[in-house]
Design an enzyme around this catalytic site. Structure first.
Site, PDB file in Angstrom:
ATOM      1  N   CYS A   1      93.061 -37.253  65.365  1.00  0.00           N
ATOM      2  CA  CYS A   1      93.933 -36.073  65.217  1.00  0.00           C
ATOM      3  C   CYS A   1      95.191 -36.185  66.075  1.00  0.00           C
ATOM      4  O   CYS A   1      96.128 -35.404  65.908  1.00  0.00           O
ATOM      5  CB  CYS A   1      93.177 -34.805  65.586  1.00  0.00           C
ATOM      6  SG  CYS A   1      91.661 -34.595  64.659  1.00  0.00           S
TER       7      CYS A   1
ATOM      8  N   ASN B   1      91.176 -27.174  60.765  1.00  0.00           N
ATOM      9  CA  ASN B   1      91.648 -28.379  61.458  1.00  0.00           C
ATOM     10  C   ASN B   1      92.054 -29.426  60.411  1.00  0.00           C
ATOM     11  O   ASN B   1      91.196 -29.956  59.704  1.00  0.00           O
ATOM     12  CB  ASN B   1      90.504 -28.891  62.345  1.00  0.00           C
ATOM     13  CG  ASN B   1      90.855 -30.159  63.097  1.00  0.00           C
ATOM     14  OD1 ASN B   1      91.843 -30.824  62.795  1.00  0.00           O
ATOM     15  ND2 ASN B   1      90.041 -30.502  64.075  1.00  0.00           N
TER      16      ASN B   1
ATOM     17  N   HIS C   1      97.575 -29.248  68.686  1.00  0.00           N
ATOM     18  CA  HIS C   1      96.669 -29.599  67.589  1.00  0.00           C
ATOM     19  C   HIS C   1      95.779 -28.396  67.320  1.00  0.00           C
ATOM     20  O   HIS C   1      95.242 -27.777  68.242  1.00  0.00           O
ATOM     21  CB  HIS C   1      95.838 -30.825  67.992  1.00  0.00           C
ATOM     22  CG  HIS C   1      94.720 -31.113  67.036  1.00  0.00           C
ATOM     23  ND1 HIS C   1      94.901 -31.096  65.671  1.00  0.00           N
ATOM     24  CD2 HIS C   1      93.405 -31.407  67.246  1.00  0.00           C
ATOM     25  CE1 HIS C   1      93.745 -31.368  65.079  1.00  0.00           C
ATOM     26  NE2 HIS C   1      92.832 -31.555  66.011  1.00  0.00           N
TER      27      HIS C   1
HETATM   28  O1  UT7 Z   1      90.262 -32.532  66.075  1.00  0.00           O
HETATM   29  C1  UT7 Z   1      89.207 -32.776  66.928  1.00  0.00           C
HETATM   30  C2  UT7 Z   1      87.978 -32.424  66.181  1.00  0.00           C
HETATM   31  N1  UT7 Z   1      86.970 -31.627  66.758  1.00  0.00           N
HETATM   32  C3  UT7 Z   1      87.067 -30.560  67.550  1.00  0.00           C
HETATM   33  O2  UT7 Z   1      88.079 -30.167  68.038  1.00  0.00           O
HETATM   34  C4  UT7 Z   1      85.798 -29.830  67.809  1.00  0.00           C
HETATM   35  C5  UT7 Z   1      85.673 -29.303  69.198  1.00  0.00           C
HETATM   36  N2  UT7 Z   1      84.465 -28.494  69.303  1.00  0.00           N
HETATM   37  C6  UT7 Z   1      84.387 -27.224  68.848  1.00  0.00           C
HETATM   38  O3  UT7 Z   1      85.366 -26.677  68.336  1.00  0.00           O
HETATM   39  C7  UT7 Z   1      83.086 -26.486  69.033  1.00  0.00           C
HETATM   40  O4  UT7 Z   1      82.237 -27.253  69.847  1.00  0.00           O
HETATM   41  C8  UT7 Z   1      82.359 -26.156  67.690  1.00  0.00           C
HETATM   42  C9  UT7 Z   1      83.137 -25.082  66.962  1.00  0.00           C
HETATM   43  C10 UT7 Z   1      82.229 -27.392  66.844  1.00  0.00           C
HETATM   44  C11 UT7 Z   1      80.971 -25.590  67.963  1.00  0.00           C
HETATM   45  O5  UT7 Z   1      81.066 -24.440  68.767  1.00  0.00           O
HETATM   46  P1  UT7 Z   1      80.107 -24.293  70.032  1.00  0.00           P
HETATM   47  O6  UT7 Z   1      80.414 -22.989  70.640  1.00  0.00           O
HETATM   48  O7  UT7 Z   1      80.316 -25.510  70.878  1.00  0.00           O
HETATM   49  O8  UT7 Z   1      78.700 -24.243  69.358  1.00  0.00           O
HETATM   50  P2  UT7 Z   1      77.458 -25.227  69.558  1.00  0.00           P
HETATM   51  O9  UT7 Z   1      77.737 -26.554  68.954  1.00  0.00           O
HETATM   52  O10 UT7 Z   1      77.073 -25.189  71.005  1.00  0.00           O
HETATM   53  O11 UT7 Z   1      76.395 -24.498  68.705  1.00  0.00           O
HETATM   54  C12 UT7 Z   1      75.913 -23.195  69.032  1.00  0.00           C
HETATM   55  C13 UT7 Z   1      74.906 -22.756  67.989  1.00  0.00           C
HETATM   56  C14 UT7 Z   1      73.839 -23.800  67.671  1.00  0.00           C
HETATM   57  O12 UT7 Z   1      72.626 -23.134  67.472  1.00  0.00           O
HETATM   58  P3  UT7 Z   1      71.495 -23.112  68.617  1.00  0.00           P
HETATM   59  O13 UT7 Z   1      71.165 -24.556  68.864  1.00  0.00           O
HETATM   60  O14 UT7 Z   1      72.141 -22.446  69.801  1.00  0.00           O
HETATM   61  O15 UT7 Z   1      70.400 -22.318  67.995  1.00  0.00           O
HETATM   62  C15 UT7 Z   1      74.287 -24.400  66.382  1.00  0.00           C
HETATM   63  O16 UT7 Z   1      73.244 -24.914  65.609  1.00  0.00           O
HETATM   64  O17 UT7 Z   1      75.582 -22.506  66.750  1.00  0.00           O
HETATM   65  C16 UT7 Z   1      74.927 -23.222  65.696  1.00  0.00           C
HETATM   66  N3  UT7 Z   1      75.901 -23.592  64.697  1.00  0.00           N
HETATM   67  C17 UT7 Z   1      76.257 -22.770  63.700  1.00  0.00           C
HETATM   68  N4  UT7 Z   1      75.847 -21.541  63.356  1.00  0.00           N
HETATM   69  C18 UT7 Z   1      76.413 -20.965  62.271  1.00  0.00           C
HETATM   70  C19 UT7 Z   1      76.636 -24.734  64.609  1.00  0.00           C
HETATM   71  N5  UT7 Z   1      77.449 -24.679  63.536  1.00  0.00           N
HETATM   72  C20 UT7 Z   1      77.222 -23.469  62.958  1.00  0.00           C
HETATM   73  C21 UT7 Z   1      77.783 -22.831  61.836  1.00  0.00           C
HETATM   74  N6  UT7 Z   1      77.342 -21.581  61.543  1.00  0.00           N
HETATM   75  N7  UT7 Z   1      78.733 -23.388  61.080  1.00  0.00           N
END
Ligand code: UT7
Length: 331
Positions: free
Chosen positions: A114, A283, A253
């Site tokens: 990215c 994104n 970004h």
């Molecule tokens: O261009 C570069 C590309 N990438 C990025 O910039 C990504 C950077 N990271 C992020 O933006 C965030 O880490 C995410 C948005 C991807 C995830 O947010 P988070 O607050 O870090 O959530 P998490 O991964 O810690 O997940 C929290 C919970 C999990 O459930 P449990 O284990 O706590 O029960 C996930 O399974 O949210 C769950 N989860 C979802 N729930 C509903 C993960 N994806 C989803 C979803 N809908 N789409």
């Protein structure tokens, strides 16, 4: 007198099909509320099955050339930043060269996740500052929808398709004042696409194991992004003898509004100084910075003489930043 490069034209294109968070609720176990709260994204644009990266790129490129009042035949170089090229080779830049009729242009693709567009901007800046070239087209174009696993809710809700472009030309005033690039391959596996390359050539096994889809450890990338957005911005400003107080707009970004807010806090900046269009597009990887830039210019938010910081992070892991004084009139 110092010869600098400046952006003299901008363009963008997103495909018409829109996929909302509500549409995604029917596809995976997610909710509009979760996506908005954790990312800020409300919808994303998705390319048709038969629309490759180059088709989005060409539309953004034509707008940028018109905006710069430059003919494609006058281009010296075409750079395309992408992680979703039409094919492994030839370069998407060469497909663009032919479609645009840019007879005398060299062309190559650049892959820095990215961060790619701002990486490519820094390459163009070097060629122009050195006096090698006068007219360079830089495009960030992506069809991430074609490499995400639409059954993986942790990634498929994040990405969208689109393209942004800029024409760079020499300038005696303003323009790009400094750039800052970096990479840290120890984070390679926090965001990668393992299949189809020389490590895991495509086979029935790679397909069965879904190795042709993007994989991401969201939390790891999140932590890295919050830290590096602030650090890279401060570093590039230092190179230009400027401080965050001198900045009129940050064009970050667009990955997550929480990342952008955290970066604003670290830099002690009002959120009004951050250009954000994440709710509309999600994104779009290397297209996100030039799309945000084009919109802020079209809306009249960015004015002649404004100081801008473009800053990005992505797979690699990589980061890139550029500080510029906006003089679109250039020459
Ligand atoms: O261009 C570069 C590309 N990438 C990025 O910039 C990504 C950077 N990271 C992020 O933006 C965030 O880490 C995410 C948005 C991807 C995830 O947010 P988070 O607050 O870090 O959530 P998490 O991964 O810690 O997940 C929290 C919970 C999990 O459930 P449990 O284990 O706590 O029960 C996930 O399974 O949210 C769950 N989860 C979802 N729930 C509903 C993960 N994806 C989803 C979803 N809908 N789409």
């Amino acid at each position: 007198m110092t010869r600098r490069s400046t952006i003299t034209g901008v363009g963008k294109y997103v495909p018409p099909k829109v996929l909302t968070n509500y549409d995604l609720e029917d596809m995976v176990d997610t909710s509009h509320e979760w996506i908005v709260q954790r990312t800020g994204i409300e919808k994303r644009h998705i390319a048709a099955d038969d629309t490759p990266c180059s088709e989005l790129a060409i539309k953004a490129a034509r707008q940028a050339l018109d905006d710069a009042e430059l003919k494609a035949k006058e281009l010296d170089l075409i750079l395309v930043a992408t992680v979703t090229p039409d094919m492994f080779f030839p370069a998407t830049a060469c497909l663009l060269q032919e479609k645009l009729g840019a007879d005398k242009a060299a062309g190559f693709d650049l892959e820095a996740g990215c961060s790619g567009f701002v990486y490519a901007l820094s390459v163009a800046d070097q060629y122009i500052s050195a006096g090698t070239y006068d007219n360079i087209l830089v495009v960030g174009s992506e069809t991430l929808s074609k490499i995400v696993d639409w059954e993986d809710r942790s990634t498929c809700v994040l990405f969208g398709d689109g393209a942004g472009a800029a024409v760079l030309q020499p300038s005696q005033r303003g323009g790009i004042l400094a750039t800052e690039l970096g990479s840290d391959g120890s984070g390679a596996e926090s965001l990668y696409l393992p299949g189809g390359g020389s490590l895991n050539p495509s086979s029935e096994k790679t397909l069965a194991n879904k190795l042709h889809y993007l994989k991401m450890e969201g939390n790891q990338v999140f932590r890295f992004a919050v830290k590096i957005m602030g650090e890279a911005s401060l570093e590039v400003l230092k190179k230009a003898n400027l401080t965050p107080e001198d900045v009129d707009f940050f064009v970050p970004h667009q990955a997550n509004t929480r990342i952008i807010k955290a970066a604003a806090k670290r830099l002690d900046l009002a959120e009004d100084n951050m250009i954000v269009n994440l709710p509309e597009y999600g994104n779009t990887s290397s297209a996100s910075v030039p799309i945000a830039l084009e919109e802020a210019v079209a809306e009249g938010r960015i004015q002649e003489g404004d100081i801008l910081v473009l800053v990005a992070f992505g797979a690699g892991l990589t980061w890139s930043a550029a500080v510029m004084e906006w003089h679109k009139g250039g020459k």
